[in-house]
Design a protein around this motif. Sequence first.
Motif, PDB file in Angstrom:
ATOM      1  N   LYS A 160      93.525 103.561  13.765  1.00 26.77           N
ATOM      2  CA  LYS A 160      94.394 104.684  13.414  1.00 26.77           C
ATOM      3  C   LYS A 160      93.542 105.944  13.504  1.00 26.77           C
ATOM      4  CE  LYS A 160      97.303 106.562   9.791  1.00 26.77           C
ATOM      5  NZ  LYS A 160      97.779 106.407   8.417  1.00 26.77           N
ATOM      6  N   VAL A 161      93.944 106.861  14.400  1.00 25.54           N
ATOM      7  CA  VAL A 161      93.108 108.022  14.677  1.00 25.54           C
ATOM      8  C   VAL A 161      93.705 109.338  14.210  1.00 25.54           C
ATOM      9  CG1 VAL A 161      91.937 106.933  16.624  1.00 25.54           C
ATOM     10  CG2 VAL A 161      94.032 108.236  17.030  1.00 25.54           C
ATOM     11  N   ASP A 162      94.988 109.332  13.878  1.00 21.82           N
ATOM     12  CA  ASP A 162      95.619 110.598  13.526  1.00 21.82           C
ATOM     13  C   ASP A 162      96.967 110.323  12.875  1.00 21.82           C
ATOM     14  OD1 ASP A 162      96.014 113.335  13.324  1.00 21.82           O
ATOM     15  OD2 ASP A 162      96.078 113.704  15.484  1.00 21.82           O
TER      16      ASP A 162
ATOM     17  N   GLY B 102      98.345 107.191  23.048  1.00 21.07           N
ATOM     18  CA  GLY B 102      98.274 106.160  22.026  1.00 21.07           C
ATOM     19  C   GLY B 102      99.630 105.614  21.611  1.00 21.07           C
ATOM     20  N   ILE B 103      99.611 104.859  20.530  1.00 19.21           N
ATOM     21  CA  ILE B 103     100.822 104.276  19.949  1.00 19.21           C
ATOM     22  C   ILE B 103     101.184 105.084  18.712  1.00 19.21           C
ATOM     23  CG2 ILE B 103     101.763 102.240  18.769  1.00 19.21           C
ATOM     24  CD1 ILE B 103     100.085 100.514  20.660  1.00 19.21           C
ATOM     25  N   HIS B 104     102.448 105.459  18.616  1.00 24.01           N
ATOM     26  CA  HIS B 104     102.921 106.250  17.482  1.00 24.01           C
ATOM     27  C   HIS B 104     103.839 105.400  16.634  1.00 24.01           C
ATOM     28  CE1 HIS B 104     101.830 110.452  18.957  1.00 24.01           C
ATOM     29  NE2 HIS B 104     101.287 109.600  19.807  1.00 24.01           N
ATOM     30  N   GLY B 105     103.557 105.366  15.332  1.00 27.80           N
ATOM     31  CA  GLY B 105     104.357 104.591  14.397  1.00 27.80           C
ATOM     32  C   GLY B 105     103.647 103.329  13.962  1.00 27.80           C
ATOM     33  N   THR B 106     104.176 102.701  12.919  1.00 23.12           N
ATOM     34  CA  THR B 106     103.604 101.460  12.402  1.00 23.12           C
ATOM     35  C   THR B 106     104.684 100.388  12.329  1.00 23.12           C
ATOM     36  OG1 THR B 106     101.970 102.734  11.151  1.00 23.12           O
ATOM     37  CG2 THR B 106     102.280 100.429  10.509  1.00 23.12           C
TER      38      THR B 106
ATOM     39  N   GLU C 177     100.859 112.415  13.141  1.00 22.79           N
ATOM     40  CA  GLU C 177     101.635 113.544  13.637  1.00 22.79           C
ATOM     41  C   GLU C 177     103.047 113.451  13.084  1.00 22.79           C
ATOM     42  OE1 GLU C 177     101.535 113.744  17.905  1.00 22.79           O
ATOM     43  OE2 GLU C 177      99.348 113.723  17.957  1.00 22.79           O
ATOM     44  N   ASN C 178     103.507 114.529  12.479  1.00 22.10           N
ATOM     45  CA  ASN C 178     104.858 114.567  11.916  1.00 22.10           C
ATOM     46  C   ASN C 178     105.093 113.419  10.935  1.00 22.10           C
ATOM     47  OD1 ASN C 178     105.533 116.802  13.632  1.00 22.10           O
ATOM     48  ND2 ASN C 178     105.813 115.343  15.296  1.00 22.10           N
ATOM     49  N   GLY C 179     104.057 113.037  10.207  1.00 18.90           N
ATOM     50  CA  GLY C 179     104.168 111.951   9.238  1.00 18.90           C
ATOM     51  C   GLY C 179     104.131 110.565   9.851  1.00 18.90           C
ATOM     52  N   VAL C 180     103.812 110.462  11.147  1.00 23.61           N
ATOM     53  CA  VAL C 180     103.796 109.191  11.861  1.00 23.61           C
ATOM     54  C   VAL C 180     102.354 108.860  12.256  1.00 23.61           C
ATOM     55  CG1 VAL C 180     104.621 108.003  13.934  1.00 23.61           C
ATOM     56  CG2 VAL C 180     106.124 109.589  12.732  1.00 23.61           C
ATOM     57  N   ALA C 181     101.927 107.636  11.971  1.00 25.71           N
ATOM     58  CA  ALA C 181     100.575 107.203  12.329  1.00 25.71           C
ATOM     59  C   ALA C 181     100.406 107.184  13.843  1.00 25.71           C
ATOM     60  CB  ALA C 181     100.303 105.814  11.766  1.00 25.71           C
ATOM     61  N   VAL C 182      99.200 107.540  14.291  1.00 24.92           N
ATOM     62  CA  VAL C 182      98.860 107.485  15.711  1.00 24.92           C
ATOM     63  C   VAL C 182      97.665 106.554  15.857  1.00 24.92           C
ATOM     64  CG1 VAL C 182      98.119 108.781  17.746  1.00 24.92           C
ATOM     65  CG2 VAL C 182      99.691 109.838  16.086  1.00 24.92           C
TER      66      VAL C 182
ATOM     67  N   MET D 165     102.638  96.654  31.640  1.00 22.70           N
ATOM     68  CA  MET D 165     102.244  95.832  30.509  1.00 22.70           C
ATOM     69  C   MET D 165     102.951  96.362  29.256  1.00 22.70           C
ATOM     70  SD  MET D 165      98.664  94.606  28.741  1.00 22.70           S
ATOM     71  CE  MET D 165      97.536  95.569  29.607  1.00 22.70           C
ATOM     72  N   PRO D 166     103.565  95.487  28.454  1.00 23.01           N
ATOM     73  CA  PRO D 166     104.290  95.927  27.252  1.00 23.01           C
ATOM     74  C   PRO D 166     103.340  96.366  26.135  1.00 23.01           C
ATOM     75  CG  PRO D 166     104.311  93.539  27.420  1.00 23.01           C
ATOM     76  CD  PRO D 166     103.688  94.062  28.683  1.00 23.01           C
ATOM     77  N   ILE D 167     103.924  96.966  25.111  1.00 19.28           N
ATOM     78  CA  ILE D 167     103.155  97.389  23.941  1.00 19.28           C
ATOM     79  C   ILE D 167     102.431  96.186  23.334  1.00 19.28           C
ATOM     80  CG2 ILE D 167     105.154  97.111  22.416  1.00 19.28           C
ATOM     81  CD1 ILE D 167     104.091  99.510  20.786  1.00 19.28           C
ATOM     82  N   ASP D 168     101.255  96.419  22.831  1.00 21.55           N
ATOM     83  CA  ASP D 168     100.462  95.377  22.179  1.00 21.55           C
ATOM     84  C   ASP D 168     101.038  95.122  20.784  1.00 21.55           C
ATOM     85  OD1 ASP D 168      98.571  93.784  20.931  1.00 21.55           O
ATOM     86  OD2 ASP D 168      96.943  95.233  21.108  1.00 21.55           O
ATOM     87  N   PRO D 169     101.620  93.954  20.521  1.00 21.13           N
ATOM     88  CA  PRO D 169     102.199  93.685  19.205  1.00 21.13           C
ATOM     89  C   PRO D 169     101.144  93.579  18.100  1.00 21.13           C
ATOM     90  CG  PRO D 169     102.264  91.717  20.541  1.00 21.13           C
ATOM     91  CD  PRO D 169     101.775  92.821  21.430  1.00 21.13           C
ATOM     92  N   ASN D 170      99.883  93.455  18.479  1.00 20.53           N
ATOM     93  CA  ASN D 170      98.787  93.377  17.502  1.00 20.53           C
ATOM     94  C   ASN D 170      97.966  94.663  17.469  1.00 20.53           C
ATOM     95  OD1 ASN D 170      99.338  90.608  16.806  1.00 20.53           O
ATOM     96  ND2 ASN D 170      98.547  90.093  18.830  1.00 20.53           N
ATOM     97  N   PHE D 171      98.610  95.783  17.744  1.00 16.91           N
ATOM     98  CA  PHE D 171      97.874  97.042  17.840  1.00 16.91           C
ATOM     99  C   PHE D 171      97.138  97.408  16.555  1.00 16.91           C
ATOM    100  CE2 PHE D 171     102.049  98.353  16.374  1.00 16.91           C
ATOM    101  CZ  PHE D 171     101.769  99.281  15.387  1.00 16.91           C
ATOM    102  N   GLU D 172      97.667  97.002  15.409  1.00 18.45           N
ATOM    103  CA  GLU D 172      96.986  97.322  14.140  1.00 18.45           C
ATOM    104  C   GLU D 172      95.604  96.684  14.055  1.00 18.45           C
ATOM    105  OE1 GLU D 172      99.312  98.153  10.207  1.00 18.45           O
ATOM    106  OE2 GLU D 172     100.120  96.358  11.153  1.00 18.45           O
TER     107      GLU D 172
END
Length: 109
Positions: A13-15, A33-37, A17-22, A1-8
């Motif tokens: 948003k739980v964390d 999880g999904i990393h980045g926005t 890491e390295n300046g990237v949203a998780v 199954m591909p990444i959820d395009p509506n993940f936001e």
Amino acid sequence: MPIDPNFEQNREKVDEENGVAVWGPVDPPEEQGIHGTHVAVDYDICIADGACLEDCPVDVFTWVDTPDHPTSELKVEPTHEDQCIDCMLCVDVCPVDAIDVDPGRAGRI
């Protein structure tokens, strides 16, 4: 199954890491999880073949360790997602559809 395009909308948003949203759920080592926005990588389906990292013309991605993850112990993190030029090459080359780039999310990094 591909990444959820509506993940936001579908994930929290739980964390960061390295300046990237998780975006969760996160329960290491299996669930990362999904990393980045703006440029988002679903770590749970990423197989770390490196095509996105190699083909990105502006070097958005870096390798990060994900020890004991069942798919791969390395993932590509959109560490420099603010440099993304929305060419969508990473989306096109990802063999498992683990990446989503949404120009509309660029201002919410």
